[in-house]
Design an enzyme around this catalytic site. Structure first.
Site, PDB file in Angstrom:
ATOM      1  N   SER A  28      -6.331   0.422  -4.071  1.00  0.00           N
ATOM      2  CA  SER A  28      -6.701  -0.318  -5.288  1.00  0.00           C
ATOM      3  C   SER A  28      -6.799   0.596  -6.508  1.00  0.00           C
ATOM      4  CB  SER A  28      -8.043  -1.036  -5.077  1.00  0.00           C
ATOM      5  OG  SER A  28      -9.039  -0.119  -4.663  1.00  0.00           O
ATOM      6  N   ASN A 115     -19.248  -0.288  -0.188  1.00  0.00           N
ATOM      7  CA  ASN A 115     -19.483  -1.723  -0.367  1.00  0.00           C
ATOM      8  C   ASN A 115     -20.532  -2.012  -1.439  1.00  0.00           C
ATOM      9  OD1 ASN A 115     -17.651  -1.879   1.664  1.00  0.00           O
ATOM     10  ND2 ASN A 115     -19.075  -2.611   3.239  1.00  0.00           N
ATOM     11  N   THR A 160      -8.745 -40.054 -34.693  1.00  0.00           N
ATOM     12  CA  THR A 160      -8.989 -40.404 -33.293  1.00  0.00           C
ATOM     13  C   THR A 160      -7.646 -40.938 -32.810  1.00  0.00           C
ATOM     14  OG1 THR A 160      -9.684 -42.662 -33.828  1.00  0.00           O
ATOM     15  CG2 THR A 160     -11.431 -40.998 -33.681  1.00  0.00           C
ATOM     16  N   HIS A 161      -7.301 -40.655 -31.581  1.00  0.00           N
ATOM     17  CA  HIS A 161      -5.981 -41.021 -31.033  1.00  0.00           C
ATOM     18  C   HIS A 161      -4.842 -40.442 -31.874  1.00  0.00           C
ATOM     19  CE1 HIS A 161      -8.328 -44.030 -28.782  1.00  0.00           C
ATOM     20  NE2 HIS A 161      -8.905 -44.259 -29.947  1.00  0.00           N
ATOM     21  N   SER A 282      12.490 -16.278 -36.226  1.00  0.00           N
ATOM     22  CA  SER A 282      13.450 -16.639 -35.193  1.00  0.00           C
ATOM     23  C   SER A 282      14.630 -15.694 -35.278  1.00  0.00           C
ATOM     24  CB  SER A 282      13.908 -18.084 -35.421  1.00  0.00           C
ATOM     25  OG  SER A 282      15.168 -18.296 -34.820  1.00  0.00           O
ATOM     26  N   LYS A 288      12.722 -19.715 -40.232  1.00  0.00           N
ATOM     27  CA  LYS A 288      11.565 -20.028 -39.393  1.00  0.00           C
ATOM     28  C   LYS A 288      10.392 -19.073 -39.577  1.00  0.00           C
ATOM     29  CE  LYS A 288      11.224 -22.788 -36.560  1.00  0.00           C
ATOM     30  NZ  LYS A 288      11.874 -22.914 -35.240  1.00  0.00           N
ATOM     31  N   GLU A 295       0.197 -20.387 -30.281  1.00  0.00           N
ATOM     32  CA  GLU A 295       0.986 -20.900 -29.149  1.00  0.00           C
ATOM     33  C   GLU A 295       0.740 -20.067 -27.896  1.00  0.00           C
ATOM     34  OE1 GLU A 295       5.225 -21.725 -30.051  1.00  0.00           O
ATOM     35  OE2 GLU A 295       4.579 -21.770 -32.124  1.00  0.00           O
ATOM     36  N   LYS A 330     -10.615  -7.882  -8.363  1.00  0.00           N
ATOM     37  CA  LYS A 330     -10.559  -7.110  -9.602  1.00  0.00           C
ATOM     38  C   LYS A 330      -9.457  -7.540 -10.565  1.00  0.00           C
ATOM     39  CE  LYS A 330     -12.795  -3.619  -7.130  1.00  0.00           C
ATOM     40  NZ  LYS A 330     -12.677  -4.544  -5.983  1.00  0.00           N
TER      41      LYS A 330
END
Ligand code: ARG
Length: 461
Positions: A28, A115, A160-161, A282, A288, A295, A330
């Site tokens: 590890s 441990n 709303t909605h 872009s 763009k 995102e 971990k």
């Protein structure tokens, strides 16, 4: 380095070395080396206690402290040679210490096991991470409050909605997130309490035969107390699961905010601009400017949910006490820490880079009869039962829609056709500003209340 069974500190009872694949599979060190500071801190507290209790000599302690300072310096400066032959951070550090100071290094592990050592390291690491996250959350919430104060009276459509519902202020909207992230901070504070207990002294699983002083070690390391049961202390990782669950909830809130930022930044909506440093272009479309940061944050939310599921699944079905399964705690935990830390750092900065396009929000407010509820409330105040008022306004909305205008553009007579109770004072009720100002109670969207909420927010930060 060659692979030889005797290289392992535990190799005494083995007659052949593990294969390279098994070595790689079981090691590890590649990921737990990030806990080196906590590992050394824990070892120093343990050694101090061993010396105080007369289990090792004062000279041994001095050698250990001196050697550990050098180990720490080597690691911090990048000179330390991590070896996969030594499995994990604990054995790497101990082996180097022993190379530097000899027998004192070999005495460090007296009355201890990896441990309880690893359980201590993770708790220390997590406690540090929670403190970092709390500081970042505070910065981020401060940035939200600044934005809320600046836009305390800026009207935007509340949805709303995803349909225009009623006017709200942009400041009120930001303070909604301030509340959500405040509950996240409470959850981290709560998880910290249960993280902040000392496993050391539990040794492998049953405790130890030496006359140790666990309370002393706990105090040295800033733990609020000791884990009361050795079997539980070395095996359960519920504190890590709890922490990751707080991370998952936090990311859920980040994702909701991100979704709104992406939507608001779309030219079709145009409610905000995000500073260029949080956006990218872009490779094909020169025009763009994409909101990559929100995102990605939305995307990374799934990743943190995944880490929570990993940890929950890792823990289920493990018999007491320690099992090697736990080594798998971990990577998910560290990934959750990294993702949340980076996200908060970037969001704290980005909140200051949001510019509101008030004119576009105002236009959007004229396109959905946002003050229809205000008209109904007005009629109720003139004596109509709410259900009748609701119906009358519904007819007025239909007439306005047919005419292609918003409610305030109807003439008094046109409104009266459905709502005979109205008077000229109705027009102040139908304006966005009137609608906002009238929601003047704690938790409401009026600019006055938003400013009061900002003041409360500042005093609680
Ligand atoms: N690397 C191990 C872990 O992360 C340390 C504990 C190993 N203990 C053991 N008995 N093999 O859990």
């Amino acid at each position: 380095m060659t692979s030889n069974a005797n290289q392992y500190t535990w190799a005494g009872r083995f007659s052949e070395p593990v294969s390279d694949l098994v070595k790689r599979y079981t090691a590890s060190v590649d990921f737990d080396q990030r806990m080196w500071r906590q590992d050394i801190r824990g070892s120093l507290a343990h050694a101090k206690m061993l010396a105080k209790q007369g289990i090792i000599s004062g000279q041994d302690l001095a050698d250990i402290e001196h050697g550990m300072a050098q180990v720490a310096q080597e690691i911090a400066s990048g000179q330390f040679e991590w070896s996969i032959d030594l499995e994990d951070v604990h054995l790497n550090v101990e082996k180097r210490l022993t190379a530097l100071v000899g027998d004192a290094g070999k005495r460090l592990h007296t009355g201890r096991s990896r441990n309880d050592q690893v359980a201590t390291d993770i708790r220390l690491y997590l406690r540090d991470s929670i403190d970092d996250i709390q500081a970042l959350l505070k910065q981020f919430r401060m940035a939200l409050v600044d934005l809320a104060e600046k836009e305390a009276a800026t009207p935007m459509p509340g949805f709303t909605h995803l349909q225009v519902a009623q006017p709200v202020t942009f400041g009120h909207h930001m303070l909604a997130y301030f509340e959500m992230f405040g509950r996240d901070a409470e959850r981290f504070a709560d998880a910290r309490k249960r993280t902040n207990r000392l496993p050391l002294g539990s040794a492998a699983l049953a405790g130890t035969t030496y006359p140790i002083d666990r309370e002393f070690v706990a105090a040295e390391l800033g733990f609020e107390g000791v884990c009361e049961n050795s079997l539980d202390a070395v095996s359960d990782r519920d504190f890590a699961i709890e922490f990751t669950s707080a991370c998952a909830l936090l990311m859920m809130h980040i994702s909701r905010l991100s979704e709104e930022l992406v939507m608001w930044m779309s030219p079709r909506v145009g409610f905000i601009q995000i500073a260029d440093r949080f956006c990218t272009g872009s490779s094909i479309m020169p025009q763009k400017k994409n909101p990559d940061v929100p995102e990605l944050a939305r995307g990374k939310t799934g990743r943190v949910y995944g880490q929570l599921m990993s940890l929950l699944t890792l823990m289920k079905s493990q018999p007491l006490a320690y099992n090697k399964d736990n080594q798998e705690d971990k990577e998910p935990l560290f990934d959750a820490v990294d993702t949340v830390t980076d996200t908060l750092r970037i969001f704290a900065d980005m909140a200051g880079g949001i510019t509101v396009r008030a004119e576009n929000m105002k236009v959007a407010l004229t396109q959905g009869f946002a003050t229809a509820t205000d008209l109904a409330d007005y009629l109720v105040k003139k004596g109509l039962p709410f259900r009748d008022a609701h119906e009358a306004v519904g007819h007025a909305v239909k007439a306005a829609e047919a005419k292609g205008v918003d409610l305030p553009q109807l003439t008094l007579d046109e409104i009266r056709a459905f709502c005979p109770q109205v008077d000229t004072d109705v027009f102040s009720v139908l304006t966005v500003e009137g609608s906002l100002a009238s929601r003047n109670h704690i938790g409401g969207t009026s600019p006055e209340q938003v400013r009061a909420a900002v003041a409360r927010a500042r005093s609680c930060l």
